[in-house]
Design a protein around this motif. Structure first.
Motif, PDB file in Angstrom:
ATOM      1  N   LEU A   3       0.832  -1.192   0.000  1.00  0.00           N
ATOM      2  CA  LEU A   3       0.000   0.000   0.000  1.00  0.00           C
ATOM      3  C   LEU A   3       0.874   1.252   0.000  1.00  0.00           C
ATOM      4  O   LEU A   3       1.974   1.267   0.568  1.00  0.00           O
ATOM      5  N   CYS A   5       0.829   5.515   0.740  1.00  0.00           N
ATOM      6  CA  CYS A   5       0.114   6.615   1.404  1.00  0.00           C
ATOM      7  C   CYS A   5       0.760   7.935   1.016  1.00  0.00           C
ATOM      8  O   CYS A   5       1.974   8.114   1.169  1.00  0.00           O
ATOM      9  N   LEU A  24       3.861   1.594  10.603  1.00  0.00           N
ATOM     10  CA  LEU A  24       3.189   1.269   9.342  1.00  0.00           C
ATOM     11  C   LEU A  24       4.171   0.757   8.289  1.00  0.00           C
ATOM     12  O   LEU A  24       3.747   0.343   7.201  1.00  0.00           O
ATOM     13  N   ASP A  27       3.703  -2.334   6.086  1.00  0.00           N
ATOM     14  CA  ASP A  27       2.506  -2.435   5.248  1.00  0.00           C
ATOM     15  C   ASP A  27       2.311  -1.261   4.290  1.00  0.00           C
ATOM     16  O   ASP A  27       1.649  -1.397   3.264  1.00  0.00           O
ATOM     17  N   VAL A  28       2.865  -0.117   4.660  1.00  0.00           N
ATOM     18  CA  VAL A  28       2.539   1.106   3.914  1.00  0.00           C
ATOM     19  C   VAL A  28       3.806   1.912   3.620  1.00  0.00           C
ATOM     20  O   VAL A  28       4.610   2.180   4.523  1.00  0.00           O
ATOM     21  N   ASP A  51      -3.069   4.426  -2.384  1.00  0.00           N
ATOM     22  CA  ASP A  51      -4.239   3.800  -1.773  1.00  0.00           C
ATOM     23  C   ASP A  51      -4.804   4.641  -0.637  1.00  0.00           C
ATOM     24  O   ASP A  51      -5.993   4.560  -0.311  1.00  0.00           O
ATOM     25  N   ILE A 306      -5.093   4.957  10.068  1.00  0.00           N
ATOM     26  CA  ILE A 306      -4.615   4.013   9.050  1.00  0.00           C
ATOM     27  C   ILE A 306      -4.507   2.606   9.636  1.00  0.00           C
ATOM     28  O   ILE A 306      -4.939   1.627   9.027  1.00  0.00           O
ATOM     29  N   ARG A 307      -3.949   2.507  10.844  1.00  0.00           N
ATOM     30  CA  ARG A 307      -3.830   1.199  11.491  1.00  0.00           C
ATOM     31  C   ARG A 307      -5.208   0.555  11.674  1.00  0.00           C
ATOM     32  O   ARG A 307      -5.398  -0.640  11.422  1.00  0.00           O
ATOM     33  N   TYR A 309      -7.951   1.147  10.025  1.00  0.00           N
ATOM     34  CA  TYR A 309      -8.520   0.777   8.721  1.00  0.00           C
ATOM     35  C   TYR A 309      -7.914  -0.542   8.233  1.00  0.00           C
ATOM     36  O   TYR A 309      -8.631  -1.432   7.755  1.00  0.00           O
ATOM     37  N   LEU A 310      -6.598  -0.667   8.362  1.00  0.00           N
ATOM     38  CA  LEU A 310      -5.932  -1.895   7.918  1.00  0.00           C
ATOM     39  C   LEU A 310      -6.388  -3.109   8.726  1.00  0.00           C
ATOM     40  O   LEU A 310      -6.381  -4.237   8.229  1.00  0.00           O
TER      41      LEU A 310
END
Length: 321
Positions: A3, A5, A24, A27-28, A51, A306-307, A309-310
């Motif tokens: 992902l 950001c 993050l 993952d991001v 994303d 964000i955390r 949401y993931l």
């Protein structure tokens, strides 16, 4: 592919350093943009392939025409819990979750007083003269004690501005369409019957209202003409509350003593905008909410959003007001 950001309009390039984003990292990928995108095409081109987008206050508009052109966008995080420039219906239609953050009223209160005090004591002119070897004392300061501070709006920010005014020994009055006597008594200010009365009787006027169709253009040429020639106007809320051409005319013609303005119709303010050269104007580049503590709050909670949401459990989800 992981992902991505985008953090937009990070003018000071501090978004990724004032808080810890490392949680993050697995993952991001986080990318910060320091420049303001001049139009929708430039914005879409920059955000294509992201994303997640983190936007600060209402610096960047996200109408349906933008959201519809960002097919990968799934999460939009905006600082604050109210944002008038996001098309929530379009976000929902395109499967985009919109989340917010907390925001403190303290920084805009403090900036309001910085502008008001700067105007009252001629700080810009006196500082410029001192640095340039000019006259030693060239202005005659306006007193606060015993003078009337008129507030258009007595919400969370207006109340705090009022309490500082009372501490200075000012007489404080307030008006808004829905202001009750009970609310005015609670804060310890005088409730006036109309904005016209407030404008006629105040030595300093400060705006603290939400911009809406009912408040847009609240102060036009006729209203500004009611101000005393010795009065000062401060606007740290929204530019649309005041007719900008009428304000420029009042400043140029010396019909008011001065104005302190932190908000503009177009931001960032174009280099040739007449507000940049207006006389009797103390202007700042929308600094009302720009403080370290507030940025830590905004971006720290953006990371939390964000955390969450993931993890499949979005928090602080926003929708139409």
């Amino acid at each position: 592919m992981g992902l991505r950001c985008a953090v937009v309009d990070d003018y000071q390039q501090v978004a990724t350093s004032v808080v810890d984003w490392s949680g993050l990292a697995d993952d991001v990928e986080v990318v910060s943009f320091g420049e303001h995108f001049a139009d929708e095409d430039a914005l879409v081109a920059a955000l294509d392939g992201f994303d997640i987008v983190v936007t600060l206050r209402e610096r960047v508009a996200f109408p349906g025409s933008v959201i519809g052109r960002l097919p990968r966008l799934r999460l939009l995080v905006a600082s604050g819990m109210r944002n008038s420039v996001i098309d929530y219906a379009a976000a929902e239609a395109h499967g985009v979750t919109v989340c917010g953050t907390a925001s403190s009223p303290t920084p805009p209160v403090e900036l309001t007083w910085a502008l008001l005090l700067g105007l009252a004591r001629g700080l810009v002119a006196e500082n410029a003269a001192l640095r340039a070897g000019g006259p030693w004392q060239s202005t005659l300061g306006a007193d606060l004690h015993g003078q009337r501070l008129g507030l258009l709006g007595l919400g969370k920010i207006g109340e705090r501005v009022a309490r500082v005014g009372l501490a200075f020994g000012m007489r404080v009055s307030a008006w808004s369409r829905h202001l009750t006597q009970e609310r005015a008594d609670e804060v310890g200010v005088e409730r006036v019957a109309s904005k016209e009365e407030l404008l006629r009787t105040s030595d300093f006027v400060s705006l603290h209202l939400v911009l809406s169709e009912r408040t847009r253009g609240l102060l036009g040429a006729a209203e500004l003409a009611l101000l005393k020639p010795t009065a000062y106007l401060v606007n740290t809320s929204r530019a649309g509350l005041v007719d900008q051409e009428a304000l420029l005319a009042a400043l140029r013609e010396g019909r008011i003593a001065g104005a302190g303005v932190d908000v503009f119709d177009s931001e960032p303010l174009p280099a040739d905008d007449p507000m940049r050269s207006a006389p009797r104007l103390l202007a700042t580049p929308h600094l009302g909410y720009v403080s370290r503590a507030n940025y830590e709050r905004y971006y720290g909670q953006a990371v939390e959003d964000i955390r969450a949401y993931l993890a499949g459990e979005p928090i602080r989800v926003l929708g139409p007001a």
